[in-house]
Design an enzyme around this catalytic site. Sequence first.
Site: not given
Ligand SMILES: *Cc1c(COP(=O)(O)O)cnc(C)c1O
Length: 395
Positions: A36, A135, A264, A337
Amino acid sequence: MYYDKWVEIDTDAIKYNLLQVQSRIPEEVRLIAVLKAQAYGHGAAEVARILYQNGVDFFAVSYLSEAMQLRNGGIRASILLFTPLIDYYQIKEAVENYITMAITSLYDAELLEEFAGGINQPVTVHLKIETGLGRFGLNAEEAAEICQKLSGYSNIYIEGIYTHMAEGGAANSRYTKRQFKKFQRVVQILEEAGYNIPVKHVANSAVFLKYPDMHLNAVRIGTLLSGQHPVADIKNPLQLVDPYKFKTHVIAIKNHKAGDYLGYSRTWRLADDAQVAVIPVGYYDGLALEVANQPTGWMDLFKRMVKMLLAYLNIRRFQLTVRIKGKSYPIRGKVFMQMALIEIPQDMVVNIGDEVELPIRKTLVADNTVRIYIKSGRAGKQGDIYRTSYLAGEE
Ligand SMILES: *Cc1c(COP(=O)(O)O)cnc(C)c1O
């Protein structure tokens, strides 16, 4: 080609980290590589390709757009989606591209039935069980109801069942064990009702390292593959290499007198005569952005306050620094920025065009920043990669 700023990714390091992770995975356990957020900033399709060439055949991402990026990048392996699809056309796209969907509620289960009922194409799903992260996910009754409904469709295959841990890295294991027990209980209820789901998984990176008894049939690893350890109390860390570097060039340099102000609001005043270099990177690029989450407790709050205080007092270890030709120099004044200022002592030789390495969080790097992939010291650019078979080792 000349870039203002770019990210360098060491593909040998990615491969090395994979081998490290694999060395801890028992043979009967599958690795689901979590890619991801652009594989935590390293480029999802490119990382997928490296992992795939080294034996990984199962990936996971959060969103359909990320899954499609992998498919469009030529990745044919299984891809599990962590978030529910809540739109008919999304489901259609996922099914047509053989994406494995998570079922997280009765809502998405019904939508899937509506679509999958009318077609012959195989559909693979994993049931997401909610055990304490808050979640999304199903409880035992919902899971049983969905198993019953979906088993009426010969083309729907419930391949997996999983949950996600809230504090797998915490020193105190009680909550994690409680979540695990809750998950096992749901699995048991389903099995007693005659639903045997083959692939069970609960472990992210922290749980993977800390709880070998929670590996089940598969582990979902993201952070470790990106070359870092999760924030966790880990007694047996792996040897990992961070494959990532953010780089830019010096675009201006000028001599200043002691007493001159920088930036700034004049937040910095030079104590000595010095050179001040300008780099074309600012908070828009993720420089000096702290992730603004609520502190996890009094101790965390205290640590953050101490860090801020030490940075304010200009204690070297807490300054934001960059590296030029192997030496580190502090960023001075407020970060702009799209630019920042660096103080360089009068006697050091730094020139316009010199390469600068910056501490920018890999997950904050803007999506359009170019990534350069290095393999055995040779560079190739993102996007060229598939065509030149640069990663394939076919040269
Ligand atoms: C991000 C995620 C993982 C991976 O987690 P890490 O700690 O980065 O290995 C596994 N399962 C779900 C559902 C996630 O959202």
